[in-house]
Design a protein around this motif. Sequence first.
Motif, mmCIF file in Angstrom:
data_model
loop_
_atom_site.group_PDB
_atom_site.id
_atom_site.type_symbol
_atom_site.label_atom_id
_atom_site.label_comp_id
_atom_site.label_asym_id
_atom_site.label_seq_id
_atom_site.Cartn_x
_atom_site.Cartn_y
_atom_site.Cartn_z
ATOM 1 N N GLN A 21 2.868 10.613 5.442
ATOM 2 C CA GLN A 21 2.270 9.815 6.484
ATOM 3 C C GLN A 21 2.301 10.584 7.803
ATOM 4 O O GLN A 21 3.310 11.178 8.166
ATOM 5 C CB GLN A 21 3.010 8.485 6.653
ATOM 6 C CG GLN A 21 2.673 7.465 5.569
ATOM 7 C CD GLN A 21 3.434 6.174 5.763
ATOM 8 O OE1 GLN A 21 4.327 6.092 6.597
ATOM 9 N NE2 GLN A 21 3.076 5.165 4.996
ATOM 10 N N ALA A 22 1.164 10.561 8.518
ATOM 11 C CA ALA A 22 1.122 11.237 9.805
ATOM 12 C C ALA A 22 1.724 10.339 10.880
ATOM 13 O O ALA A 22 1.868 9.145 10.704
ATOM 14 C CB ALA A 22 -0.317 11.572 10.154
ATOM 15 N N GLU A 47 -4.636 14.736 10.955
ATOM 16 C CA GLU A 47 -4.951 14.092 9.676
ATOM 17 C C GLU A 47 -4.085 12.863 9.406
ATOM 18 O O GLU A 47 -2.931 12.784 9.840
ATOM 19 C CB GLU A 47 -4.787 15.099 8.542
ATOM 20 C CG GLU A 47 -5.777 16.264 8.623
ATOM 21 C CD GLU A 47 -5.684 17.184 7.422
ATOM 22 O OE1 GLU A 47 -4.779 17.000 6.602
ATOM 23 O OE2 GLU A 47 -6.525 18.095 7.309
ATOM 24 N N ASN A 48 -4.688 11.902 8.667
ATOM 25 C CA ASN A 48 -3.977 10.730 8.146
ATOM 26 C C ASN A 48 -3.320 9.883 9.233
ATOM 27 O O ASN A 48 -2.249 9.315 9.035
ATOM 28 C CB ASN A 48 -2.913 11.155 7.118
ATOM 29 C CG ASN A 48 -3.508 11.934 5.967
ATOM 30 O OD1 ASN A 48 -4.546 11.567 5.426
ATOM 31 N ND2 ASN A 48 -2.860 13.034 5.602
ATOM 32 N N SER A 50 -2.666 6.721 11.653
ATOM 33 C CA SER A 50 -2.876 5.281 11.730
ATOM 34 C C SER A 50 -3.577 4.966 13.053
ATOM 35 O O SER A 50 -3.729 5.839 13.924
ATOM 36 C CB SER A 50 -1.537 4.546 11.686
ATOM 37 O OG SER A 50 -0.797 4.800 12.870
ATOM 38 N N LYS A 165 -13.506 15.635 7.847
ATOM 39 C CA LYS A 165 -12.222 15.050 7.462
ATOM 40 C C LYS A 165 -11.692 14.051 8.491
ATOM 41 O O LYS A 165 -10.672 13.410 8.255
ATOM 42 C CB LYS A 165 -11.181 16.150 7.242
ATOM 43 C CG LYS A 165 -11.468 17.037 6.041
ATOM 44 C CD LYS A 165 -10.344 18.037 5.830
ATOM 45 C CE LYS A 165 -10.589 18.907 4.598
ATOM 46 N NZ LYS A 165 -9.491 19.886 4.388
ATOM 47 N N ASN A 167 -11.160 10.673 10.411
ATOM 48 C CA ASN A 167 -11.356 9.235 10.198
ATOM 49 C C ASN A 167 -11.401 8.558 11.564
ATOM 50 O O ASN A 167 -11.410 9.225 12.605
ATOM 51 C CB ASN A 167 -10.247 8.662 9.313
ATOM 52 C CG ASN A 167 -8.862 8.825 9.935
ATOM 53 O OD1 ASN A 167 -8.705 9.307 11.059
ATOM 54 N ND2 ASN A 167 -7.839 8.425 9.199
#
Length: 289
Positions: A21-22, A47-48, A50, A165, A167
């Motif tokens: 988890q980032a 990346e990744n 929340s 990549k 989000n």
Amino acid sequence: MTPKQTLALLAFSVACATAVQAECLSDAQAAEMADHYLARTPAANPENLSDADGACTRAKFNALLAPRLGKVVGYKAGLTNPAVQKRFNTDKPVWGKLYEGMVLSSGASVPAAFGARPLFEADMLVRVKSAAINQARTPMDVLAAIDQVIPFIELPDLVVQAPPKLNGPGVAAINVGARLGVAGSPLVVPAYRAERHALLDALRDMRVVVSEGSGAQLAQGKGSDILDHPLNAVVWLAGALAQEGLAMQPGDLISLGSFSPLMPPKPGQTITVRYEGLAGAAPVVVRFE
């Protein structure tokens, strides 16, 4: 597999998931990203993240940019178009800050390589007239609290090494790619209610057309592509800013989002955006060197 083995496997899976988890970028990582932004070179992807990680990283990133870019002159609502949300694997908008010097005049010439990952899109600005905009709940509320609607070609920079990549939180982390934009002639918001209703309808129903110098059409969209009405982007933004203790101020410029896909600029290209059905709206133009 015994129950004990099953529990052990589940515990291992959770541990692995937690490990990847980032979190909010560290100060050093945020500084590195800001250095790349200022140098117009691609930064490592965050990346990744929340939603909270994205907001935290955006705050660090902006704190580092502010001494170099100057005062905040407004905000941009990003990922307000469902088609653009889909590209970034999210279902909600994000926001960023606009800084002094980011907004150029229509007809400006800009290097095609104006950023690390330069793009352009059809957009629109509004100018805040009253702090009442922060309590807006409908497009009509927004219209009552702005004094200008401004044709706008946004020139975002996705900054990172691998934009596909990104989000939603990753887009937020890079301040929604705010870099530059070209603003056309403002439309003054009319004083009379009947005229305002007509303007609201025109903003919802307008056809936004992107073309290049040869006249070839590159893309088109409509006003309702942004949250069913482009001024709903401001309603969303008011709520999002309030959650972080921020508010729009009179004079702020607000970017509403994309009426078109994000497209890469080419040297020698001239891009024109027209707002068909929006009475009095002159085309806005940018030239890429």
